[in-house]
Design an enzyme around this catalytic site. Structure first.
Site, PDB file in Angstrom:
ATOM      1  N   SER A  26     -48.556  58.126  27.224  1.00  0.00           N
ATOM      2  CA  SER A  26     -47.184  58.176  27.746  1.00  0.00           C
ATOM      3  C   SER A  26     -46.862  59.556  28.305  1.00  0.00           C
ATOM      4  CB  SER A  26     -46.193  57.820  26.632  1.00  0.00           C
ATOM      5  OG  SER A  26     -46.406  58.640  25.505  1.00  0.00           O
ATOM      6  N   THR A 158      -7.217  38.546  46.392  1.00  0.00           N
ATOM      7  CA  THR A 158      -7.872  37.809  45.310  1.00  0.00           C
ATOM      8  C   THR A 158      -8.708  36.756  46.020  1.00  0.00           C
ATOM      9  OG1 THR A 158      -6.097  36.180  45.110  1.00  0.00           O
ATOM     10  CG2 THR A 158      -5.916  38.122  43.694  1.00  0.00           C
ATOM     11  N   HIS A 159      -9.844  36.421  45.487  1.00  0.00           N
ATOM     12  CA  HIS A 159     -10.770  35.488  46.147  1.00  0.00           C
ATOM     13  C   HIS A 159     -11.164  35.980  47.544  1.00  0.00           C
ATOM     14  CE1 HIS A 159      -9.348  32.577  43.074  1.00  0.00           C
ATOM     15  NE2 HIS A 159      -8.183  33.132  43.325  1.00  0.00           N
ATOM     16  N   SER A 280     -29.754  53.110  62.913  1.00  0.00           N
ATOM     17  CA  SER A 280     -30.802  52.099  63.024  1.00  0.00           C
ATOM     18  C   SER A 280     -31.906  52.642  63.915  1.00  0.00           C
ATOM     19  CB  SER A 280     -30.206  50.834  63.628  1.00  0.00           C
ATOM     20  OG  SER A 280     -31.232  50.047  64.214  1.00  0.00           O
ATOM     21  N   LYS A 286     -25.617  51.549  66.016  1.00  0.00           N
ATOM     22  CA  LYS A 286     -25.336  51.269  64.599  1.00  0.00           C
ATOM     23  C   LYS A 286     -25.039  52.498  63.757  1.00  0.00           C
ATOM     24  CE  LYS A 286     -26.669  47.772  62.499  1.00  0.00           C
ATOM     25  NZ  LYS A 286     -25.835  46.935  61.671  1.00  0.00           N
ATOM     26  N   ASN A 288     -24.672  52.696  59.582  1.00  0.00           N
ATOM     27  CA  ASN A 288     -24.764  51.805  58.424  1.00  0.00           C
ATOM     28  C   ASN A 288     -24.365  52.485  57.113  1.00  0.00           C
ATOM     29  OD1 ASN A 288     -25.782  49.757  60.096  1.00  0.00           O
ATOM     30  ND2 ASN A 288     -27.871  50.533  59.857  1.00  0.00           N
ATOM     31  N   GLU A 293     -24.765  50.766  49.979  1.00  0.00           N
ATOM     32  CA  GLU A 293     -25.654  49.618  49.754  1.00  0.00           C
ATOM     33  C   GLU A 293     -26.705  49.933  48.692  1.00  0.00           C
ATOM     34  OE1 GLU A 293     -26.445  47.302  53.734  1.00  0.00           O
ATOM     35  OE2 GLU A 293     -26.281  49.430  54.125  1.00  0.00           O
ATOM     36  N   GLN A 325     -42.760  52.472  22.719  1.00  0.00           N
ATOM     37  CA  GLN A 325     -43.033  53.475  23.756  1.00  0.00           C
ATOM     38  C   GLN A 325     -42.521  53.008  25.131  1.00  0.00           C
ATOM     39  OE1 GLN A 325     -46.769  55.739  23.632  1.00  0.00           O
ATOM     40  NE2 GLN A 325     -47.295  54.781  25.573  1.00  0.00           N
ATOM     41  N   LYS A 328     -39.104  54.251  27.178  1.00  0.00           N
ATOM     42  CA  LYS A 328     -38.833  55.511  27.877  1.00  0.00           C
ATOM     43  C   LYS A 328     -38.617  55.373  29.372  1.00  0.00           C
ATOM     44  CE  LYS A 328     -40.932  57.803  24.304  1.00  0.00           C
ATOM     45  NZ  LYS A 328     -41.065  56.423  23.788  1.00  0.00           N
TER      46      LYS A 328
HETATM   47  N1  ARG Z   1     -45.581  57.886  22.292  1.00  0.00           N
HETATM   48  C1  ARG Z   1     -45.060  57.195  21.159  1.00  0.00           C
HETATM   49  C2  ARG Z   1     -43.772  56.505  21.473  1.00  0.00           C
HETATM   50  O1  ARG Z   1     -43.233  56.737  22.506  1.00  0.00           O
HETATM   51  C3  ARG Z   1     -44.845  58.160  20.053  1.00  0.00           C
HETATM   52  C4  ARG Z   1     -45.035  57.574  18.706  1.00  0.00           C
HETATM   53  C5  ARG Z   1     -46.436  57.116  18.535  1.00  0.00           C
HETATM   54  N2  ARG Z   1     -46.670  56.727  17.185  1.00  0.00           N
HETATM   55  C6  ARG Z   1     -47.782  56.131  16.844  1.00  0.00           C
HETATM   56  N3  ARG Z   1     -47.936  55.884  15.620  1.00  0.00           N
HETATM   57  N4  ARG Z   1     -48.702  55.812  17.727  1.00  0.00           N
HETATM   58  O2  ARG Z   1     -43.240  55.701  20.734  1.00  0.00           O
END
Ligand code: ARG
Length: 459
Positions: A26, A158-159, A280, A286, A288, A293, A325, A328
Site C-alpha cells: 500500500s 418546482t418540478h 470546443s 462554444k 462550456n 459539469e 487496507q 485508503k
Molecule cells: N497497510 C495496512 C492497512 O492499511 C496496515 C496494517 C497491516 N496489518 C497487518 N497485519 N498486515 O491496513
C-alpha cells in the site's frame, strides 16, 4: 534487515513472491500518511521511555532518527524498496538503517493494526479542519453574492416549472444553509475520529505496561478507545466521513446543475467568466461550463467511494482483516475531490455575471404570481380551495386568450369573482409578490436581510 527480509522473516523460509509483494503493498498511496505515522511513533517512543520499557537514551536516538526520516521523506530523499509493504514498515526499516538495532525497539507493544488506525485518525483530523475552512470561505462568497443580488428577482421553480418569484439572494443563502448542515455533520464526525486507538496492539491489548492516557495527552485525543477488538476493526469513521463528503458533493452538484442550466442560451440567466469555462475543439462559438459539469460528475466518484468502503466492511469477521487496507484510496480520493471541487467552485461563483433583466423577464412569465392572487382572495374571506379554483379559471381563460393576467381588465377579472378590486393588480407585481413573503424563512427582502444579518453575526 536487507531489501528482501521481512519483519516476520523468522517464521518464513521462502521470500515473498514479487507479484505478491506488489499486490499487497500500500506504500504507493499510504505514503501520504508519513507525517502522521512519524508523529504517532514519536509519541509512542516517548511513552515507552516514560514507562521504562525502553531507556530515555534509546527513545532519544529513536526520536532523532524519526525526525531525520521525516525530513528525508518530505524532501523526497528517502528511498523506498519494493519490499516495503506500507508506510509503517518503510519508516521502521529506514529507522533501523539510520540508528541501528535500537530502532527495532520502536514497535514494542504496537501493531500496524492500531498504528494505521492512529495514522488515519490523525490525518483525518487535519483534513476535517481544512475542509471546514474551505467550506466557510465558500459560504462567505455565497453571503457576498446574496448582498450583491439583494434586489434581483428570479423565477423560483418546482418540478423545473416556473412556480413563484424569489430573490436571487434567497437562492444563494439556500446553499449557505446546506453547507452549514454539512459543517455540522463533519463536526459530529470529527468527534468520532478524535479517539485514540493506539495501545491496543494487534487485537487483544498488550501485556506490556503501556500508558495510553499519556499518548492521548501527547496527541491531543480527548477520548481513548475502550475495546481492543473494535479498535482495530473499526472504520466507521471512514465510512461516515465519506458519507458526509457525499452529501456536500451532492449540494455542490445541485448548485452546478443550476449554473449549467442558467448559462444555457435558452435560459440566458448567467454568463460564467472565460477563466472558468472552456471552449470546443471544433465548434468555434462554444463556451462550456465544464467546471460545473465536472463537479457534478465527480460527485459520482465520491458516492462510489462510499459504496466501496461500506461494501468492503460489510462481512468482515472480527477483528482486523487486510481488506481494511482498501479504505485508503477511496478515502484519499474523496478528500482530494471534495477539496478541489469546493475550491474551484468558490472561484467560479465569483466569476459569474448575472443577467438581471433576463431573470426578471422570465420571473414575470407563466402566471408566477397566481398564488398571490389566491392569497388576495383569502384575505377577502374566500376559502383557499375556492380561491384556488377562481384563479385557476382565470389562468385557463388567459391561456385560451393568449394573455397574461396583467393584460386583464378589472371587469374581466370580476367575471370570475365579483369581489375583485383595483388593488388586485398590486398582487400581480413581482416586487410586491416577493415583498409579501415575510414569513420566517420566506423570500421577502426583509426576511432575507434578517437571515443575512444573523449569519454575519455568527461568523
Ligand atoms: N497497510 C495496512 C492497512 O492499511 C496496515 C496494517 C497491516 N496489518 C497487518 N497485519 N498486515 O491496513
Amino acid at each position: 534487515m536487507n531489501k528482501t527480509q521481512k519483519p516476520w522473516g523468522g517464521r518464513f523460509q521462502a521470500d515473498t513472491d514479487r507479484e505478491v509483494e506488489a499486490f499487497t503493498s500500500s506504500l504507493a498511496f499510504d505514503q501520504r500518511l508519513f507525517h502522521h505515522d512519524i508523529i504517532g511513533s514519536i509519541a509512542h517512543a516517548k511513552m515507552l521511555a516514560r514507562q521504562g520499557i525502553i531507556t530515555k537514551r534509546e527513545a532519544k536516538i529513536i526520536i532523532l532518527g524519526l525526525q531525520d526520516i521525516h525530513s528525508d521523506i518530505a524532501q523526497g530523499e528517502a528511498v523506498f524498496y519494493p519490499g516495503d509493504e506500507d508506510i509503517h514498515m518503510a519508516v521502521e526499516r529506514l529507522l533501523i538503517e539510520q540508528v541501528g538495532e535500537v530502532g527495532g525497539k520502536l514497535h514494542t507493544g504496537r501493531s500496524r493494526n492500531d498504528q494505521i488506525a492512529l495514522d488515519l485518525r490523525l490525518y483525518l483530523r487535519e483534513e476535517l479542519k481544512e475542509i471546514d475552512e474551505l467550506t466557510q470561505v465558500f459560504q462567505g462568497v455565497l453571503q457576498q453574492l446574496a448582498r450583491q443580488e439583494s434586489k434581483t428577482i428570479i423565477p423560483g421553480y418546482t418540478h423545473l416549472q416556473k412556480a413563484q418569484p424569489v430573490l436571487l439572494a434567497h437562492y444563494f443563502l439556500a446553499y449557505w444553509e446546506m453547507l452549514e448542515r454539512d459543517r455540522g455533520r463533519f463536526a459530529d464526525c470529527y468527534k468520532r475520529v478524535n479517539v485514540l486507538p493506539l495501545g491496543v496492539a494487534a487485537l487483544a491489548g498488550t501485556g506490556l505496561p503501556l500508558d495510553r492516557a499519556y499518548v492521548a495527552k501527547l496527541l491531543a485525543f480527548p477520548v481513548i478507545s475502550r475495546n481492543s477488538l473494535d479498535t482495530v476493526a473499526d472504520r466507521d469513521f471512514v465510512a461516515e466521513f465519506i458519507f458526509c463528503a457525499s452529501l456536500t458533493m451532492m449540494h455542490l452538484s445541485r448548485l452546478c446543475e443550476d449554473m449549467i442550466i442558467w448559462s444555457s442560451g435558452e435560459f440566458g440567466f448567467i454568463e460564467i467568466g472565460d477563466a472558468f469555462t472552456t471552449g470546443s475543439s471544433i465548434m468555434p462559438q462554444k463556451k462550456n461550463p465544464d467546471v460545473a459539469e465536472l463537479v457534478r460528475g465527480k460527485t459520482a466518484r465520491v458516492y462510489g467511494n462510499l459504496m466501496a468502503v461500506l461494501t468492503m466492511l460489510k462481512a468482515l469477521p472480527m477483528s482486523y482483516n487486510r481488506d481494511l487496507q482498501e479504505d485508503k484510496e477511496p478515502l484519499f480520493d474523496t478528500i482530494d475531490t471534495l477539496k478541489a471541487s469546493m475550491s474551484v467552485l468558490t472561484g467560479m461563483m465569483q466569476n459569474v455575471q448575472f443577467h438581471r433583466a433576463r431573470m426578471l423577464e422570465e420571473a414575470g412569465r407563466g402566471f408566477s404570481t397566481a398564488t398571490d392572487v389566491a392569497e388576495y382572495l383569502v384575505i377577502k374571506g374566500v376559502p383557499f380551495r375556492e380561491a384556488h379554483g377562481i384563479v385557476g379559471r382565470i389562468v385557463r381563460f388567459c391561456l385560451d386568450q393568449g394573455k397574461a393576467m396583467t393584460d386583464l381588465k378589472l371587469e374581466e377579472m370580476r367575471r370570475f369573482y365579483g369581489g375583485f378590486e383595483d388593488d388586485v393588480f398590486q398582487c400581480l407585481d413581482l416586487e410586491n409578490s416577493v415583498k409579501r413573503k415575510k414569513v420566517l424563512g420566506g423570500t421577502s427582502h426583509e426576511a432575507v436581510a434578517a437571515r443575512l444579518m444573523e449569519m454575519e453575526k455568527q461568523s
